[in-house]
Enzyme design. Structure first.
Site, PDB file in Angstrom:
ATOM      1  N   ILE A  38       9.915  29.995  29.124  1.00 28.01           N
ATOM      2  CA  ILE A  38       9.313  31.322  29.257  1.00 28.01           C
ATOM      3  C   ILE A  38       8.889  31.618  30.688  1.00 28.01           C
ATOM      4  O   ILE A  38       8.279  32.650  30.946  1.00 28.01           O
ATOM      5  CB  ILE A  38       8.112  31.490  28.298  1.00 28.01           C
ATOM      6  CG1 ILE A  38       7.093  30.372  28.489  1.00 28.01           C
ATOM      7  CG2 ILE A  38       8.582  31.542  26.858  1.00 28.01           C
ATOM      8  CD1 ILE A  38       5.853  30.513  27.607  1.00 28.01           C
ATOM      9  N   GLY A  39       9.216  30.726  31.613  1.00 28.26           N
ATOM     10  CA  GLY A  39       8.898  30.965  33.014  1.00 28.26           C
ATOM     11  C   GLY A  39       9.387  29.809  33.858  1.00 28.26           C
ATOM     12  O   GLY A  39       9.608  28.709  33.353  1.00 28.26           O
ATOM     13  N   CYS A  40       9.602  30.048  35.135  1.00 32.96           N
ATOM     14  CA  CYS A  40      10.043  28.973  36.022  1.00 32.96           C
ATOM     15  C   CYS A  40       9.621  29.295  37.444  1.00 32.96           C
ATOM     16  O   CYS A  40       9.210  30.407  37.748  1.00 32.96           O
ATOM     17  CB  CYS A  40      11.548  28.775  35.942  1.00 32.96           C
ATOM     18  SG  CYS A  40      12.505  30.177  36.530  1.00 32.96           S
ATOM     19  N   GLY A  41       9.718  28.296  38.305  1.00 35.73           N
ATOM     20  CA  GLY A  41       9.319  28.482  39.689  1.00 35.73           C
ATOM     21  C   GLY A  41       9.759  27.316  40.543  1.00 35.73           C
ATOM     22  O   GLY A  41      10.559  26.481  40.120  1.00 35.73           O
ATOM     23  N   GLY A  91       8.927  23.699  38.856  1.00 34.45           N
ATOM     24  CA  GLY A  91       9.250  23.339  37.490  1.00 34.45           C
ATOM     25  C   GLY A  91       9.337  24.567  36.625  1.00 34.45           C
ATOM     26  O   GLY A  91       9.755  25.622  37.076  1.00 34.45           O
ATOM     27  N   GLU A  92       8.909  24.423  35.371  1.00 35.26           N
ATOM     28  CA  GLU A  92       9.017  25.567  34.477  1.00 35.26           C
ATOM     29  C   GLU A  92       7.969  25.525  33.389  1.00 35.26           C
ATOM     30  O   GLU A  92       7.298  24.507  33.169  1.00 35.26           O
ATOM     31  CB  GLU A  92      10.414  25.630  33.874  1.00 35.26           C
ATOM     32  CG  GLU A  92      10.802  24.426  33.040  1.00 35.26           C
ATOM     33  CD  GLU A  92      12.275  24.478  32.638  1.00 35.26           C
ATOM     34  OE1 GLU A  92      13.118  24.631  33.526  1.00 35.26           O
ATOM     35  OE2 GLU A  92      12.557  24.364  31.445  1.00 35.26           O
ATOM     36  N   LEU A  93       7.844  26.652  32.709  1.00 34.21           N
ATOM     37  CA  LEU A  93       6.907  26.799  31.607  1.00 34.21           C
ATOM     38  C   LEU A  93       7.694  26.935  30.319  1.00 34.21           C
ATOM     39  O   LEU A  93       8.657  27.691  30.253  1.00 34.21           O
ATOM     40  CB  LEU A  93       6.035  28.038  31.815  1.00 34.21           C
ATOM     41  CG  LEU A  93       4.944  28.279  30.774  1.00 34.21           C
ATOM     42  CD1 LEU A  93       3.831  27.260  30.945  1.00 34.21           C
ATOM     43  CD2 LEU A  93       4.378  29.680  30.908  1.00 34.21           C
ATOM     44  N   LYS A 145       3.546  23.227  30.672  1.00 34.10           N
ATOM     45  CA  LYS A 145       3.919  23.351  32.083  1.00 34.10           C
ATOM     46  C   LYS A 145       4.594  22.048  32.513  1.00 34.10           C
ATOM     47  O   LYS A 145       4.029  20.965  32.340  1.00 34.10           O
ATOM     48  CB  LYS A 145       2.645  23.597  32.896  1.00 34.10           C
ATOM     49  CG  LYS A 145       2.824  24.386  34.174  1.00 34.10           C
ATOM     50  CD  LYS A 145       1.449  24.746  34.732  1.00 34.10           C
ATOM     51  CE  LYS A 145       1.560  25.557  36.008  1.00 34.10           C
ATOM     52  NZ  LYS A 145       0.225  25.922  36.528  1.00 34.10           N
ATOM     53  N   ASP A 177      -6.920  31.936  44.769  1.00 37.70           N
ATOM     54  CA  ASP A 177      -5.716  32.653  44.324  1.00 37.70           C
ATOM     55  C   ASP A 177      -6.065  33.797  43.382  1.00 37.70           C
ATOM     56  O   ASP A 177      -5.518  33.902  42.280  1.00 37.70           O
ATOM     57  CB  ASP A 177      -4.730  31.693  43.659  1.00 37.70           C
ATOM     58  CG  ASP A 177      -3.333  32.311  43.542  1.00 37.70           C
ATOM     59  OD1 ASP A 177      -3.067  33.308  44.252  1.00 37.70           O
ATOM     60  OD2 ASP A 177      -2.514  31.811  42.753  1.00 37.70           O
TER      61      ASP A 177
END
EC number: 2.7.11.1
Length: 459
Positions: A50-53, A56-58, A73, A164
């Site tokens: 459901i997410g990445c960066g 790594g990823e979620l 995570k 942040d």
């Protein structure tokens, strides 16, 4: 002889039976079951991405023993700038006593990755801001502000500065949950201890520091390269409050040839925008707040109660009731499937941790501000509410089920056909390109937005 053979056969059958039981009941971290289900620890089944960066990823996950959804995570163990364990340590340092913090259920290896399992929360303030046509009323902003001052005070009381502040990092609880009205603070990947754990003294004042945080909201002193302290978190909150009231900030949308020049322009515009002009047509308390936090000394402890009283007195004078009737209440809020919001156009940056895609020193094209569809995560429909299809149609989850997801209680790793954690649960975890470590082993914003084409949504 026959008796000996029978004993041997019995031992073999017993050993086989015990092995089968152990395989079913005790799963090593990060292994797959016989049905190909990826597990984190003994309890948590890994579901769809459901997410990445960069780090790594979620993944959506599920606790098989409580039947509850979680967020998982994942970060490659061999990452050159690991931050997940540090973030986990900060969550533990914060503890579970503070209101508005996600529960952390587990940290451990998952194959070639480290995994942190978190409470699944609702949409972020940025998502809700979009839902409300990108303007919040004064009442909603004050209810948010009063809560977030308490959140930040608690974080600071644990000797941490957040660094942040942005709407994507503040989430409400999940719909139908008793904490759905509570504003939560998440993602401590950029947090830092401002009190030395050995000497118990405040960190020293320094200059020529790299940018850490989100350029749109960060304090003026951060732009000037000054070490951050408690005052900077509060100033960034003030900028975010005005963003909610105004709909935008004067330093948004500035053009420049390079990212470094753009960040310089943002900082210059902040310094050159009088507080009175920024807060024009809004209650004087908003300007008073910003004047106070900008005058704080680097080492000074903010008077959180004074700032809260500033807003609570205004709240009462306006005749408002603190009933959590936010602007988004009654609107068709989609049910999120991720508790860690993905990055928006106002991406977080840090140059003291690594070379990042938004690092000012990199000569790359500037990204335009993302559209609302890019800012949102993946969603499921909550059918119990009247839905506005014009709003929801372009923001559905890739693995949507056309209605509420019916989950069958399961403790054996078998998948129910309607279970979203079953979608691509054994798909390979994709590691993203490593980044160069410059100074501290911390990351900037964990997740990037990923645009999903309509065709992909219906696969």
């Amino acid at each position: 002889m026959d008796h000996s053979n029978r004993e041997k056969d019995d031992r073999q059958r017993t050993t086989k039976t015990m092995a089968q039981r152990n395989t079913h009941c005790s799963r090593p971290s990060g292994t797959s079951t016989s049905s190909g289900v990826l597990m984190v620890g003994p309890n948590f089944r890994v579901g769809k991405k459901i997410g990445c960066g960069n780090f790594g990823e979620l993944r959506l996950g599920k606790n098989l023993y409580t039947n509850e959804y979680v967020a998982i995570k994942l970060e490659p163990i061999k990452s050159r700038a690991p931050q997940l364990h540090l973030e986990y340590r900060f969550y533990k340092q914060l503890g579970s006593a503070g209101e508005g913090l996600p529960q952390v259920y587990y940290f451990g290896p998952c194959g070639k990755y480290n995994a942190m399992v978190l409470e699944l929360l609702g949409p972020s303030l940025e998502d809700l801001f979009d839902l409300c046509d990108r303007t919040f009323t004064l009442k909603t902003v004050l209810m948010i502000a009063i809560q977030l001052l308490s959140r930040m005070e608690y974080v600071h009381s644990k000797n941490l500065i957040y660094r942040d502040v942005k709407p994507e990092n503040f989430l409400i609880g999940r719909q139908g949950n008793k904490k759905e009205h509570v504003i939560h603070i998440i993602d401590f990947g950029l947090a830092k201890e401002y009190v030395d754990p050995e000497t118990k003294k405040h960190i020293p004042y320094r200059e020529h520091k790299s940018l850490t945080g989100t350029a749109r909201y960060m304090s003026i002193n951060t732009h000037l390269g000054k070490e951050q302290s408690r005052r900077d978190d509060l100033e960034a909150l003030g900028h975010m409050f005005m963003y909610f009231l105004r709909g935008s900030l004067p330093w948004q949308g500035l053009k420049a040839d390079t990212l470094k020049e753009r960040y310089q322009k943002i900082g210059d515009t902040k310094r050159n925008t009088p507080i009175e002009a920024l807060c024009e047509n809004f209650p004087e308390e908003m300007a008073t707040y910003l004047r106070y936090v900008r005058r704080l000394d680097f080492f000074e402890k903010p008077d959180y109660e004074y700032l809260r009283t500033l807003f609570t007195d205004l709240f009462e004078r306006k005749g408002y009731t603190f009933d959590y009737a936010y602007d988004w209440v009654g609107r068709p809020i989609p049910t999120p499937v991720g508790s860690v919001h993905v990055d928006s156009g106002a991406s977080a940056i840090t140059r003291e941790s690594h070379t990042h895609r938004d690092r000012p020193s990199q000569q790359q094209p500037l990204r335009n501000q993302t559209t609302s569809s890019e800012r949102r995560g993946e969603w499921e429909i909550q059918p119990s509410r009247q839905t506005n299809t014009s709003y929801l149609t372009s923001h559905l989850a890739a693995d949507r089920h056309g209605g509420s997801v019916q989950v069958v209680s399961s403790t054996n790793g078998e998948l129910n056909v309607d279970d979203p954690t079953g979608a691509h649960s054994n798909a390979p975890i994709t590691a993203h390109a490593e980044v160069e470590v410059v100074e501290e082993a911390k990351c900037c914003c964990f997740f990037k937005r990923k645009r999903k084409k309509t065709a992909q949504r219906h696969k």
